[in-house]
Design an enzyme around this catalytic site. Structure first.
Site, short mmCIF file in Angstrom:
data_model
loop_
_atom_site.label_atom_id
_atom_site.label_comp_id
_atom_site.label_asym_id
_atom_site.label_seq_id
_atom_site.Cartn_x
_atom_site.Cartn_y
_atom_site.Cartn_z
N SER A 45 0.84 -1.20 0.00
CA SER A 45 0.00 0.00 0.00
C SER A 45 0.88 1.25 0.00
O SER A 45 1.71 1.43 -0.88
CB SER A 45 -0.97 -0.06 1.19
OG SER A 45 -2.03 0.85 1.02
N ASP A 197 -5.84 -4.21 -2.05
CA ASP A 197 -4.74 -3.88 -1.14
C ASP A 197 -3.99 -5.13 -0.68
O ASP A 197 -4.60 -6.12 -0.26
CB ASP A 197 -5.32 -3.14 0.07
CG ASP A 197 -4.28 -2.41 0.88
OD1 ASP A 197 -3.33 -3.06 1.35
OD2 ASP A 197 -4.40 -1.19 1.04
#
Length: 340
Positions: A45, A197
């Site tokens: 991320s 993610d």
């Protein structure tokens, strides 16, 4: 200091939205220390963005270039945020450096995210960060030129499996896949597969920097607090803690395995020649970040990002002053006390 005398480290960078600016500060301080050499980076991320920028910067012009590129990226994030209706109010600034509890736009956005998907709220899939990371990082150079090893992870939406992108296959899409929050963005397609993610499977995964060999020293820059001061009672705090627990679980499992393998090596049951005995170090601001709620992870105001950067510089300085001599010799983090 001559390059051959530098102590090599691998960096493992957690994700956490705008809290990634804390890592910006940590990296800036570590890169400024000519006693260190970054051998590899792994990130998820926001950690993936920071990792890709540092790797490309090291290729482009060494630590100084990497620091300039980090500055350009995070200042660019702040520039982009000025166009957002979600802003901290004066009341927010009175009570917290980053929370946006009093922001009407944040409250509206929070409700909308629970009622509508990003395919409905953002049908054209606009994402300013995609353009920004593409301007800061030269992905052609990153894939082809010699430099530190780089690993970025994402979660395959359909299979639930972790995908680790190596430097030779790095792209803006791969980095954005690692940072794709399902409630905010469309799933990112890379080579016909769709990703969310990477934190759902590894935040960050440690195994890529173990399997590659090399230095045993892994510095984890931790954004998601393991410990919090009180039981969450409002819905936003409960959801945020659920996400934090989920995003920390894979890291804690890997720490348990690292401890297990380390004990076997020390007991002579595994040969040191075939198994890397890892030295684990951590840099965090658990108390300060635990005091921030979910709204702060979407707060990219310049003042807040610079606050986090300064905190990161301070914590990295403390790490170097306290634990530099441990690098190459031993773990400076008590894995059991910290993670298990």
């Amino acid at each position: 200091m001559a390059k051959g005398n530098r102590r090599k480290i691998k960096l493992a960078l957690q994700g956490g939205g705008s809290h990634g600016a804390f890592t910006w500060g940590v990296l800036d301080r570590l890169l400024a220390d000519d006693r260190l050499e970054v051998e590899a980076l792994v990130g998820t991320s926001a950690g993936a963005m920071n990792a890709a920028i540092v790797a490309d910067g090291m290729i482009a012009g060494g630590p100084a270039a990497a620091r300039r590129m980090l500055d350009a990226f995070w200042e660019g994030v702040a520039d982009t945020f000025t166009m957002s209706p979600v802003q901290p109010t004066p009341f927010d600034l009175m009570f917290s450096p980053g929370n946006m509890d009093f922001s009407p736009a944040w409250r509206v956005a929070d409700v909308l995210q629970r009622q509508f998907s990003p395919y409905e709220l953002n049908p054209t899939n606009l994402n300013p960060l995609l353009d920004l990371i593409g301007r800061v990082v030269d992905f052609t150079r990153l894939r082809s030129a010699p430099g530190p090893s780089l690993f970025v992870c994402a979660t395959n939406v359909l299979t639930g499996r972790l995908r680790v992108f190596e430097r030779s296959e790095m792209s803006a899409a791969a980095v954005m896949a690692s940072a794709c929050v399902p409630l905010l963005h469309h799933a990112v397609e890379v080579e016909g597969q769709h990703y969310w993610d990477g934190g759902y499977c590894g935040n960050p995964p440690i195994f890529p920097v173990i399997y590659m060999g090399g230095t045993p020293d892994i510095v984890i820059v931790q954004l998601n607090p393991i410990n919090i001061p009180e039981v969450p009672r409002d819905i936003r705090s409960i959801v945020d803690r659920m996400n934090t627990l989920a995003f920390n679980s894979s890291l804690m499992r890997e720490m348990r395995m690292i401890r297990f393998v380390t004990d076997l090596i020390d007991q002579g049951q595994l040969p040191k020649e075939k198994h890397l005995r890892c030295f684990i170090h951590t840099i965090d601001a658990e108390v300060e970040l635990a005091a921030l709620n979910a709204s702060s992870k979407l707060n990219a105001s310049r003042g807040f990002l610079r606050h986090l950067r300064a905190l990161g510089v301070e914590r990295a300085e403390h790490f170097l002053a306290t634990h530099f001599d441990a690098i190459g010799e031993r773990s400076s983090t008590d894995i059991v006390g910290k993670f298990l």
